[in-house]
Design a protein around this motif. Structure first.
Motif, PDB file in Angstrom:
ATOM      1  N   THR A  14      -7.956  23.377  15.981  1.00  0.00           N
ATOM      2  CA  THR A  14      -8.824  22.375  15.367  1.00  0.00           C
ATOM      3  C   THR A  14      -8.694  22.400  13.847  1.00  0.00           C
ATOM      4  OG1 THR A  14     -10.737  23.843  15.133  1.00  0.00           O
ATOM      5  CG2 THR A  14     -10.498  22.659  17.241  1.00  0.00           C
ATOM      6  N   ILE A  15      -9.040  21.283  13.245  1.00  0.00           N
ATOM      7  CA  ILE A  15      -9.062  21.209  11.784  1.00  0.00           C
ATOM      8  C   ILE A  15     -10.098  22.181  11.230  1.00  0.00           C
ATOM      9  CG2 ILE A  15      -9.513  19.695   9.821  1.00  0.00           C
ATOM     10  CD1 ILE A  15      -6.865  19.185  11.353  1.00  0.00           C
ATOM     11  N   GLY A  16     -11.204  22.338  11.935  1.00  0.00           N
ATOM     12  CA  GLY A  16     -12.217  23.295  11.520  1.00  0.00           C
ATOM     13  C   GLY A  16     -11.668  24.702  11.455  1.00  0.00           C
ATOM     14  N   LYS A  42      -9.319  25.240   8.450  1.00  0.00           N
ATOM     15  CA  LYS A  42     -10.007  25.458   7.173  1.00  0.00           C
ATOM     16  C   LYS A  42     -10.416  26.912   6.986  1.00  0.00           C
ATOM     17  CE  LYS A  42     -11.874  20.745   6.883  1.00  0.00           C
ATOM     18  NZ  LYS A  42     -13.119  19.921   6.931  1.00  0.00           N
ATOM     19  N   GLN A  43     -10.521  27.660   8.061  1.00  0.00           N
ATOM     20  CA  GLN A  43     -10.860  29.079   7.957  1.00  0.00           C
ATOM     21  C   GLN A  43      -9.658  29.910   7.515  1.00  0.00           C
ATOM     22  OE1 GLN A  43     -14.122  30.020   8.414  1.00  0.00           O
ATOM     23  NE2 GLN A  43     -14.364  27.797   8.606  1.00  0.00           N
ATOM     24  N   GLY A  49     -12.107  14.707  11.341  1.00  0.00           N
ATOM     25  CA  GLY A  49     -13.231  15.580  11.643  1.00  0.00           C
ATOM     26  C   GLY A  49     -12.767  16.980  12.006  1.00  0.00           C
ATOM     27  N   ASP A  50     -13.677  17.940  11.900  1.00  0.00           N
ATOM     28  CA  ASP A  50     -13.335  19.326  12.199  1.00  0.00           C
ATOM     29  C   ASP A  50     -12.949  19.534  13.657  1.00  0.00           C
ATOM     30  OD1 ASP A  50     -13.734  20.035   9.592  1.00  0.00           O
ATOM     31  OD2 ASP A  50     -15.614  21.115   9.926  1.00  0.00           O
ATOM     32  N   ASP A  51     -13.350  18.601  14.529  1.00  0.00           N
ATOM     33  CA  ASP A  51     -13.019  18.746  15.947  1.00  0.00           C
ATOM     34  C   ASP A  51     -11.658  18.144  16.292  1.00  0.00           C
ATOM     35  OD1 ASP A  51     -13.864  16.158  15.461  1.00  0.00           O
ATOM     36  OD2 ASP A  51     -14.915  15.942  17.380  1.00  0.00           O
ATOM     37  N   THR A  61      -7.527  17.875  16.087  1.00  0.00           N
ATOM     38  CA  THR A  61      -6.596  18.986  16.268  1.00  0.00           C
ATOM     39  C   THR A  61      -5.238  18.712  15.621  1.00  0.00           C
ATOM     40  OG1 THR A  61      -5.909  18.121  18.418  1.00  0.00           O
ATOM     41  CG2 THR A  61      -7.691  19.760  18.407  1.00  0.00           C
TER      42      THR A  61
END
Length: 262
Positions: free
Chosen positions: A47-49, A52-53, A89-91, A93
């Motif tokens: 995921t994009i979220g 970002k980590q 969005g963070d969801d 992929t």
């Protein structure tokens, strides 16, 4: 490629070393492999979220090969085949991306015009260890910028080299913006793109794409050499598991990544 670097400008004088910076402690985190993307494995696996980590700067693509992806200052941008920029969005992929927690070790002031080829040649001299990895961020004023993107695909997916034969390309003319990317060593063949791989986004965050060519008027470039690398492979992807990654796809990569500077 034509050199447009004014004689008498001393490159060494323009380089600022950032004292106390620990850029070499940063890690490039990569999702999947370039050869799996070349083989048509376009379904997102991270995921994009999550991306970002792992970092604050990077490049890649989105699920179903839906455009070019660029991360800058921890924000992820999607440049679709219509040439416009979107915020995924963070969801959402990605099937392929590489990101790093960017901490520059050098700042290079670029006060005079320079072409893409000349700039990369100069940067290679600033990071002469060709077996290491390099991340860059250039904020500049460009007299011309040529980019491309790729359209979202539908199953059954075509190989990447076939998709890029019909890629939309954009002549952006005079424009200001940010360029980010990596120089990776020859031994990453099959894993990522050896050499330079760069993406661009305009200052207004409205245009961009995979860099094909440019001429820079002036800018400020940040550079970090990276010596830590992590790869995360898709865990539950039948397509990835079935892809024949034993094939030498160097020729396909050269054609698909027509921005590659040799």
């Amino acid at each position: 490629m034509k050199r447009i670097w004014t004689a008498g400008v001393c490159w060494a004088v323009l380089v600022i070393l950032l004292a106390g910076c620990a850029g070499s402690d940063a890690r490039i985190t990569q999702i999947a492999t370039i050869d799996s993307l070349l083989a048509g494995v376009y379904d997102g696996s991270a995921t994009i979220g999550a991306l970002k980590q792992y970092g604050t700067l990077g490049i890649g693509t989105l699920d179903k090969l839906d455009g070019e992806m660029l991360m800058l200052d921890g924000v992820v941008y999607q440049i679709r085949a219509d040439g416009n920029v979107y915020l995924p969005g963070d969801d959402q992929t990605t099937p392929f991306a590489a990101v790093v927690d960017f901490r520059p070790e050098k700042v290079v002031e670029l006060p005079e015009p320079v072409s893409l080829g000349v700039l990369l040649d100069r940067l290679d001299r600033q990071a002469p260890n060709r077996n290491g990895m390099v991340a860059i961020h250039l904020r500049g004023e460009f007299r011309r910028m040529r980019t491309r993107s790729v359209p979202a695909q539908q199953k059954p997916y075509r190989p990447l080299v076939e998709v890029t034969r019909h890629q939309p390309e954009f002549e952006l003319g005079r424009i200001s913006g940010d360029l980010v990317g990596f120089r990776l060593p020859a031994y990453v063949k099959g894993i990522n793109v050896p050499g330079w791989h760069l993406h661009f986004i305009s200052a207004g965050r409205q245009q961009g794409g995979h860099v094909l060519d440019f001429e820079l008027d002036s800018g400020r470039l940040e550079l970090a050499e990276i010596y830590d690398f992590r790869m995360i492979l898709p865990r539950e992807s039948d397509a990835f598991a079935a892809a024949d990654l034993s094939v030498d796809r160097a020729g396909e990569l050269h054609e698909a990544e027509s921005a590659q500077v040799e």
